[in-house]
Design an enzyme around this catalytic site. Structure first.
Site, PDB file in Angstrom:
ATOM      1  N   GLU A 129      -6.826  -6.453   0.792  1.00  0.00           N
ATOM      2  CA  GLU A 129      -6.215  -7.690   0.288  1.00  0.00           C
ATOM      3  C   GLU A 129      -5.855  -7.471  -1.184  1.00  0.00           C
ATOM      4  O   GLU A 129      -6.252  -6.472  -1.780  1.00  0.00           O
ATOM      5  CB  GLU A 129      -7.192  -8.867   0.423  1.00  0.00           C
ATOM      6  CG  GLU A 129      -7.536  -9.195   1.869  1.00  0.00           C
ATOM      7  CD  GLU A 129      -8.494 -10.367   2.011  1.00  0.00           C
ATOM      8  OE1 GLU A 129      -8.780 -11.032   0.995  1.00  0.00           O
ATOM      9  OE2 GLU A 129      -8.948 -10.604   3.139  1.00  0.00           O
ATOM     10  N   ALA A 132      -8.986  -7.243  -2.927  1.00  0.00           N
ATOM     11  CA  ALA A 132     -10.019  -6.480  -2.212  1.00  0.00           C
ATOM     12  C   ALA A 132      -9.389  -5.184  -1.713  1.00  0.00           C
ATOM     13  O   ALA A 132      -8.974  -5.073  -0.568  1.00  0.00           O
ATOM     14  CB  ALA A 132     -10.573  -7.291  -1.049  1.00  0.00           C
ATOM     15  N   GLY A 133      -9.277  -4.219  -2.636  1.00  0.00           N
ATOM     16  CA  GLY A 133      -8.725  -2.914  -2.285  1.00  0.00           C
ATOM     17  C   GLY A 133      -9.868  -1.950  -2.072  1.00  0.00           C
ATOM     18  O   GLY A 133     -10.454  -1.873  -0.995  1.00  0.00           O
ATOM     19  N   SER A 134     -10.241  -1.227  -3.148  1.00  0.00           N
ATOM     20  CA  SER A 134     -11.406  -0.332  -3.049  1.00  0.00           C
ATOM     21  C   SER A 134     -12.669  -1.129  -2.731  1.00  0.00           C
ATOM     22  O   SER A 134     -13.551  -0.652  -2.021  1.00  0.00           O
ATOM     23  CB  SER A 134     -11.588   0.434  -4.363  1.00  0.00           C
ATOM     24  OG  SER A 134     -10.512   1.337  -4.544  1.00  0.00           O
ATOM     25  N   ILE A 159      -0.157  -3.388   4.404  1.00  0.00           N
ATOM     26  CA  ILE A 159      -0.352  -3.061   5.818  1.00  0.00           C
ATOM     27  C   ILE A 159       0.793  -2.177   6.316  1.00  0.00           C
ATOM     28  O   ILE A 159       1.951  -2.586   6.358  1.00  0.00           O
ATOM     29  CB  ILE A 159      -0.502  -4.339   6.671  1.00  0.00           C
ATOM     30  CG1 ILE A 159      -1.571  -5.271   6.058  1.00  0.00           C
ATOM     31  CG2 ILE A 159      -0.842  -3.974   8.114  1.00  0.00           C
ATOM     32  CD1 ILE A 159      -2.912  -4.622   5.754  1.00  0.00           C
ATOM     33  N   THR A 160       0.425  -0.958   6.682  1.00  0.00           N
ATOM     34  CA  THR A 160       1.400   0.037   7.137  1.00  0.00           C
ATOM     35  C   THR A 160       1.971  -0.370   8.495  1.00  0.00           C
ATOM     36  O   THR A 160       1.228  -0.764   9.394  1.00  0.00           O
ATOM     37  CB  THR A 160       0.740   1.416   7.238  1.00  0.00           C
ATOM     38  OG1 THR A 160       0.170   1.743   5.972  1.00  0.00           O
ATOM     39  CG2 THR A 160       1.738   2.488   7.614  1.00  0.00           C
ATOM     40  N   ARG A 270      17.282  32.867  -3.578  1.00  0.00           N
ATOM     41  CA  ARG A 270      17.814  32.589  -4.919  1.00  0.00           C
ATOM     42  C   ARG A 270      17.707  33.829  -5.798  1.00  0.00           C
ATOM     43  O   ARG A 270      16.637  34.449  -5.889  1.00  0.00           O
ATOM     44  CB  ARG A 270      17.005  31.436  -5.519  1.00  0.00           C
ATOM     45  CG  ARG A 270      17.215  31.172  -6.994  1.00  0.00           C
ATOM     46  CD  ARG A 270      18.422  30.326  -7.241  1.00  0.00           C
ATOM     47  NE  ARG A 270      18.465  29.872  -8.633  1.00  0.00           N
ATOM     48  CZ  ARG A 270      19.573  29.477  -9.236  1.00  0.00           C
ATOM     49  NH1 ARG A 270      20.724  29.452  -8.584  1.00  0.00           N
ATOM     50  NH2 ARG A 270      19.542  29.079 -10.497  1.00  0.00           N
ATOM     51  N   GLY A 348      16.114  22.955 -11.111  1.00  0.00           N
ATOM     52  CA  GLY A 348      16.931  21.734 -11.154  1.00  0.00           C
ATOM     53  C   GLY A 348      17.242  21.196  -9.770  1.00  0.00           C
ATOM     54  O   GLY A 348      17.261  19.976  -9.553  1.00  0.00           O
ATOM     55  N   GLU A 371      -6.232   4.671   2.510  1.00  0.00           N
ATOM     56  CA  GLU A 371      -7.481   4.925   3.255  1.00  0.00           C
ATOM     57  C   GLU A 371      -8.604   5.381   2.336  1.00  0.00           C
ATOM     58  O   GLU A 371      -9.393   6.245   2.671  1.00  0.00           O
ATOM     59  CB  GLU A 371      -7.233   5.905   4.407  1.00  0.00           C
ATOM     60  CG  GLU A 371      -6.493   5.188   5.522  1.00  0.00           C
ATOM     61  CD  GLU A 371      -6.656   5.812   6.884  1.00  0.00           C
ATOM     62  OE1 GLU A 371      -7.755   6.285   7.200  1.00  0.00           O
ATOM     63  OE2 GLU A 371      -5.669   5.776   7.626  1.00  0.00           O
TER      64      GLU A 371
END
Length: 387
Positions: A129, A132-134, A159-160, A270, A348, A371
């Site tokens: 939330e 309310a993460g970690s 939310i994934t 290259r 570059g 996660e």
């Protein structure tokens, strides 16, 4: 004596070949466009469903492929090598359903895992939330009992695949006085009255996988949709992450592998100062370090996957929490370093959107954050060591 090789089984190697072929043919050509437009790649989802790779972990008894934890890692890794956003299809289907596999009644498992296995629905996970993460236990979303129903109110953040998934494992507080022990888990359906979604977050990477708020406004659901007993939700959430941190490690491995492969090909072609850039020792050392970090992270991740599989089948692994945190942390740190070095090796060109490594570098960053941030992973590991 005959010592078994510490390696994936032949079936795992065959699975890798299958996934890589699909990823090279159907997913990689779409990756830049999907990143550019930020549109969910439904064609990729259909291709994964057709090959039964969208949720390979769902057990056969629910109509799934019954793949083990290492099979899930290989699928996610090979898809992420082509497109990190697309790898969240199998990864988040696993994240959303592991709480059910660990804690739900047979009725809930049968009802919700079968459509996922058939490719009719995706499953997301709603724990975080805004405040309310970690500190996930500080969540404010409430579920209030009303007869044989619960009424949910709150907003879940970050939310994934929100909005494209049909089902959500939602953590909500049923007993505010009990702290973490007052949190319960529920299955919420996208079609439930009162469910809505915030605008898509405008993100640095994984842009073709929508990240949105899930907003719950008087969402009334039957108590039969509890995942486990009331008050066990936070325990289920933590146990879930022990398994799914391994899938984020897999995603990080795939992104890093894609960047390393591209950079190696580039420096061989290259030319500067009349010779291939790959002939310069400074470049060789960089490439060697990239490959070494990647292989170390891969072995740790596969080891953690093996432990995850045993734990999922009722054999407690006391070091799973440490190993899954270590794998997630090591693989995501390695991915960030390897993709950054890949951009450097292309010079570059690496900094332009005409080449894929800048996308891979942007995509890698999230694996250090979601996660459980890598700072939290280090705390988790230390706690395990000091137990």
């Amino acid at each position: 004596m005959d010592f078994p090789l510490y390696a994936p089984a032949e079936e795992h190697d065959m699975l890798r070949e299958t996934v890589r072929a699909i990823a090279d043919e159907k997913i990689a050509p779409r990756a830049a466009e999907a990143d550019e437009t930020g549109e969910f790649p439904w064609d990729v989802y259909k291709a994964l469903v057709a090959a039964d790779l969208h949720a390979i972990h769902v057990p056969e008894q629910y109509g799934g492929a019954g793949g083990d934890a290492l099979a899930a890692v290989i699928v996610i890794e090979e898809v992420a090598r082509a497109c990190a956003s697309s790898s969240l299809i199998p990864a988040v289907n696993k994240l959303g359903t592991v709480p059910l596999l660990l804690s739900a009644s047979e009725e809930v498992k049968a009802r919700y895992l079968a459509p996922v296995a058939r490719g009719e629905a995706m499953f997301s996970y709603a724990l975080s939330e805004a405040e309310a993460g970690s500190d996930a236990a500080a969540m404010k979303t409430r579920a209030v009992r009303d007869g044989d129903h619960y009424v949910l109110n709150g907003a879940k953040m970050w939310i994934t695949n929100a909005g494209v998934s049909e089902y959500y494992t939602v953590m909500a507080t049923t007993d505010p006085s009990a702290g973490a022990r007052g949190i319960s888990a529920f299955v919420v359906e996208k079609s439930d009255e009162g469910v809505s979604f915030g605008p898509k977050e405008r993100k640095l990477g994984i842009r073709a996988s929508p990240t949105r708020q899930v907003i719950l406004d008087d969402v009334r659901i039957p108590e039969s949709r509890l995942v486990g007993e009331p008050g066990t939700g936070f325990k289920t959430a933590l146990a879930t992450l022990d398994h799914t941190r391994v899938t984020i490690a897999a995603q990080a491995l795939g992104i890093a592998q894609g960047a390393l492969d591209y950079a190696v090909g580039y420096v061989k072609e290259r030319k500067q100062f009349g010779r291939a850039v790959a002939d310069f020792q400074g470049v060789q050392f960089m490439v060697a370090d990239m490959a070494m970090k990647l292989e170390a992270a891969r072995q740790l991740t596969y080891h953690a996957a093996a432990k995850s599989e045993l734990a999922m089948h009722g054999q407690p692994q006391k070091d799973l929490t440490f190993l899954s945190s270590a794998a997630k942390c090591a693989a995501s740190d390695a991915a960030m370093e390897i993709t950054t070095d890949a951009v450097q090796l292309l010079g570059g060109y690496g900094y332009t959107q005409d080449f894929p490594v800048e996308r891979m570098m942007r995509d890698a960053k999230i694996t250090q954050i979601y996660e459980g941030t890598n700072q939290i992973q280090r705390m988790v590991m230390a706690r395990q060591l000091f137990k």
